[in-house]
Design an enzyme around this catalytic site. Structure first.
Site, PDB file in Angstrom:
ATOM      1  N   ASP A   1     -12.098  -0.668   5.917  1.00  0.00           N
ATOM      2  CA  ASP A   1     -13.259   0.402   4.951  1.00  0.00           C
ATOM      3  C   ASP A   1     -13.222   0.892   3.830  1.00  0.00           C
ATOM      4  OD1 ASP A   1     -16.133  -0.479   6.077  1.00  0.00           O
ATOM      5  OD2 ASP A   1     -14.831  -0.139   7.992  1.00  0.00           O
TER       6      ASP A   1
ATOM      7  N   GLU B   1     -26.798  -4.363  11.458  1.00  0.00           N
ATOM      8  CA  GLU B   1     -25.125  -4.929  11.954  1.00  0.00           C
ATOM      9  C   GLU B   1     -24.624  -3.221  11.885  1.00  0.00           C
ATOM     10  OE1 GLU B   1     -20.836  -5.924  10.052  1.00  0.00           O
ATOM     11  OE2 GLU B   1     -22.386  -6.835   9.553  1.00  0.00           O
TER      12      GLU B   1
END
Length: 279
Positions: A70, A59
């Site tokens: 994030d 990924e």
């Protein structure tokens, strides 16, 4: 959403490989890092090494100015990667090289702001042209999810979508049915990447069960909160997921010691998950 058969079959060889990986009994291990981290060449080497160390899906995170989902470890990697140039160009070149050097399916993780700025159809076509199997957009607005999924599938790639627990059953069902390839169900609800304070596996199993009922044939992967190999194994064994994607443990290891420290992390996750499957 229902696609014509010829549209569903118009996928590239990477997407076909990913579908085969997700349909096998052995659990999928996705390994995440940010394209261009710490630089383009090293980033490519990182993904190839992850593939050689037990990752079955790679990924590639597209560097973003505001990676709001994030945590600090991966957010710092985004900032470092952006010093090397445009995030989309870096991502496309990373995917092109990694898909050439490795036989593992490569997907991208890209924020909706990036897709929208570039153009959904153009982005999907560019990703397909460099060999991507698909593109996970974790924050695509529900109203745009069907159109994005169609653009992706028509370009020949899959469009996994994130299933959120903080929505109605109707909204969840619509998102899961729009997803192609797989559904991504965060292990720790409402948390950013890097969360490591524990996961309620019973709650995750219940949620995965709901997602699978509304999208019967679409595999479910999990991540966010899966911080150690033993937890990944438990998620595979107890929650009905087809696999686990790990990111922060790998980026943290890369930051603190490079590939020498990150490769053993991939190996430990792969071993733990495979033992859970065999057991």
């Amino acid at each position: 959403m229902t696609y014509d058969v010829h549209v569903r079959d118009a996928v590239n060889h990477q997407s076909i490989a990913l579908r085969a990986d997700l349909e096998r009994a052995q659990p999928t291990l996705g390994a995440f890092s940010v394209a261009g981290y710490p630089d383009l060449r090293s980033g490519v080497e990182t993904f190839v090494a992850f593939a050689q160390s037990g990752a079955t899906v790679l990924e590639v995170g597209a560097p973003a100015v505001e990676p709001w989902r994030d945590g600090p470890v991966i957010a710092a990697a985004h900032r470092r990667a952006l010093r090397g140039g445009d995030g989309v160009s870096t991502t496309l070149e990373t995917v092109r090289q990694v898909s050439t050097l490795s036989d593992r399916p490569v997907i991208t993780m890209m924020y909706w702001a990036t897709v929208l700025a570039y153009g959904a159809k153009r982005m999907a076509q560019e990703l397909a042209s460099v060999g991507a199997a698909g593109c996970l957009v974790p924050d695509v607005p529900p109203a745009y999810a069907p159109a994005w999924a169609r653009a992706a599938v028509e370009a020949g790639i899959i469009a996994p979508l994130l299933a959120s627990r903080g929505v109605s059953l109707g909204e969840l069902g619509a998102m899961c049915r729009s997803a192609t390839g797989f559904i991504y169900a965060p292990a720790a609800a409402g948390q950013r990447t890097g969360y490591s304070a524990g996961v309620d596996l019973e709650s995750l199993a219940t949620f995965v069960g709901v997602a699978r009922r509304v999208a019967l044939t679409t595999p479910v992967l999990t991540g966010i909160g899966i911080s150690i190999p033993e937890l990944a194994a438990s998620a595979v064994r107890r929650c009905g997921v087809a696999g686990v994607v790990i990111g922060s443990p790998l980026v943290r290891a890369l930051t603190n010691g490079g590939l020498d420290r990150a490769i053993p992390v991939v190996e430990r996750f792969a071993t733990s998950m495979n033992q859970a499957w065999v057991g």
